[in-house]
Design an enzyme around this catalytic site. Structure first.
Site, PDB file in Angstrom:
ATOM      1  N   TYR A   1       0.770  -1.190   0.020  1.00 41.42           N
ATOM      2  CA  TYR A   1       0.095  -0.039   0.065  1.00 41.42           C
ATOM      3  C   TYR A   1       0.797   1.381  -0.105  1.00 41.42           C
ATOM      4  O   TYR A   1       0.367   2.397  -0.530  1.00 41.42           O
ATOM      5  CB  TYR A   1      -0.946   0.000   1.192  1.00 41.42           C
ATOM      6  CG  TYR A   1      -2.196  -0.850   1.080  1.00 41.42           C
ATOM      7  CD1 TYR A   1      -3.186  -0.251   0.323  1.00 41.42           C
ATOM      8  CD2 TYR A   1      -2.259  -2.154   1.492  1.00 41.42           C
ATOM      9  CE1 TYR A   1      -4.182  -1.258   0.042  1.00 41.42           C
ATOM     10  CE2 TYR A   1      -3.249  -2.957   1.268  1.00 41.42           C
ATOM     11  CZ  TYR A   1      -4.485  -2.495   0.424  1.00 41.42           C
ATOM     12  OH  TYR A   1      -5.642  -3.219   0.528  1.00 41.42           O
TER      13      TYR A   1
ATOM     14  N   GLU B   1      -8.373  -7.193   5.425  1.00 40.39           N
ATOM     15  CA  GLU B   1      -7.546  -8.301   4.812  1.00 40.39           C
ATOM     16  C   GLU B   1      -6.839  -8.868   5.946  1.00 40.39           C
ATOM     17  O   GLU B   1      -6.723  -9.999   5.694  1.00 40.39           O
ATOM     18  CB  GLU B   1      -6.547  -7.514   3.674  1.00 40.39           C
ATOM     19  CG  GLU B   1      -7.187  -7.125   2.425  1.00 40.39           C
ATOM     20  CD  GLU B   1      -6.554  -5.929   1.746  1.00 40.39           C
ATOM     21  OE1 GLU B   1      -5.348  -5.913   1.931  1.00 40.39           O
ATOM     22  OE2 GLU B   1      -7.054  -5.212   0.987  1.00 40.39           O
TER      23      GLU B   1
END
Length: 395
Positions: free
Chosen positions: A95, A137
């Site tokens: 990310y 997640e």
């Protein structure tokens, strides 16, 4: 939620970002993939070649920003993306890199309009989004028993079955001898296909049977020019092994016993086969209607399976439309192929859709006219196609 200082900036700049989304997406992917070619393994090369892939992430961030501004719940968007990320093995460290390239693309495309306060506001949006995804997640990985950096298991192809003219099922058993994971009807797995001389490519395929505890089954339609589907059809044989992810996906059967309406087109029938089999096992008295559109009878996969499974239910209807009855020049999207006026739609029905996006958009609009609200319409979109334009041009 957005900070008080960032909210008015996002409100003012979201229309501009939306208008330049295609350019931002193009710069983002070109720079990120150009400097990190190993990431090609995470994305469909055909989708990148057609430009479909480039719009997915930037569009999702813009859609998330719009929902933040309007106080709309974003759990559905987060859930769908988190499920897909887990099926691809995405990890938190990625990310940071993605955020750097995405915000860099915004600055490059919009130029001097991206002042330090504007950059800071969009950075805040991105990391609010990322934090929700990372948290969800992590929970999904834990529930699936995935830890470390390798989310894959090897499965042996126990059987390869020709289901239709261009569609094959693969029955899979774990090569390590451990149990097959339980999964919810409607979920999918990712196949990590090691293509000879062309690296690894990842594709998602719905599980086309209910959870049995002994095997997994995926059903793959050959895509013209498709690298992975072609490899699976032409090269993979019984006895070969494939790397497969744990099952993920949010097109899962919700609790309840209301009438069930399953609507599919093409290979979108695969999650419907899993849902129908599960219902036949666990709720044989439930009312189910299965509606399918396809190109022709010889290209209609799992037709025999669906009919046999439906026969185990107390109340089951099956309706089918084929393209051969329509003008040959009509685009192969199945859009409008189902005549909803001929489909019995119970006012309390739970509806599940899977197929090409134009098909699902047309069916969804028709269901609205029949009085079915959005919260009863569940759908699955594979690839990078967007269900609808991800960001409004004005707020």
């Amino acid at each position: 939620m957005l900070s008080a200082s960032s909210a008015p900036i996002i409100e003012a700049t979201l229309p501009v970002v939306g208008d330049h989304l295609e350019a931002i997406s193009g710069v983002f992917y070109q720079s990120m993939i150009g400097e990190n070619p190993e990431l090609l393994n995470l994305f469909s090369r055909s989708a990148q070649a057609t430009g479909e892939q480039r719009s997915a992430l930037a569009g999702a961030v813009a859609a998330y920003a719009g929902r933040l501004l309007h106080g709309e719940p974003e759990s559905h968007l987060v859930e769908r993306i988190a499920q897909r990320h887990c099926a691809l093995g995405i990890r938190p460290a990625q990310y940071t890199m993605v955020g750097r390239y995405l915000l860099g693309a915004v600055k490059q495309v919009l130029g001097d309009a991206v002042t330090p306060p504007v950059a800071a506001a969009w950075d805040e949006v991105y990391w609010l989004f990322a934090a929700q995804l990372i948290g969800r997640e992590a929970r999904l990985y834990a529930e699936a028993g995935v830890d470390g950096s390798d989310p894959w298991r090897r499965y042996t192809v126990a059987n390869k079955i020709l289901e239709a003219q261009d569609t094959v099922s693969f029955v899979l058993t774990p090569a390590d001898g451990r149990p097959v994971p339980a999964f919810a009807p409607g979920q999918y797995v990712t196949v990590a296909a090691d293509l000879p001389g062309d690296g690894t490519q990842l594709r998602q395929y719905s599980l086309s049977q209910a959870s049995t505890g002994g095997t997994l089954r995926i059903t793959v339609r050959r895509v013209p020019g498709g690298a992975v589907s072609g490899y699976l059809h032409d090269t993979v044989a019984v006895g070969d092994t494939l790397r497969i992810s744990q099952p993920f996906g949010d097109l899962t059967l919700r609790p309840g016993d209301d009438p069930l309406l399953l609507i599919s087109a093409g290979v979108g029938i695969t999650p419907m086969a899993s849902i129908l089999e599960h219902v036949a096992r666990t709720q044989p008295a439930r009312e189910v209607t299965a509606v399918h559109a396809d190109r022709s009878p010889d290209r209609h996969p799992l037709r025999v399976d669906m009919s046999a499974t439906g026969a185990r239910l107390r109340s089951f209807r099956s309706l089918v439309w084929y393209q051969q009855a329509l003008p040959a020049a009509e685009p192969d999207t199945y859009a409008g192929r189902v005549d909803l006026d001929r489909v019995p739609v119970h006012p309390d029905a739970d509806v599940y859709l899977c197929g090409p996006v134009p098909f699902m958009q047309g069916v969804r609009a028709g269901l609205h006219l029949r009085g079915i609200p959005d919260d009863r319409i569940h759908y699955e979109v594979f690839g990078s196609e967007q269900w609808r334009r991800p960001v409004p041009v004005a707020v």
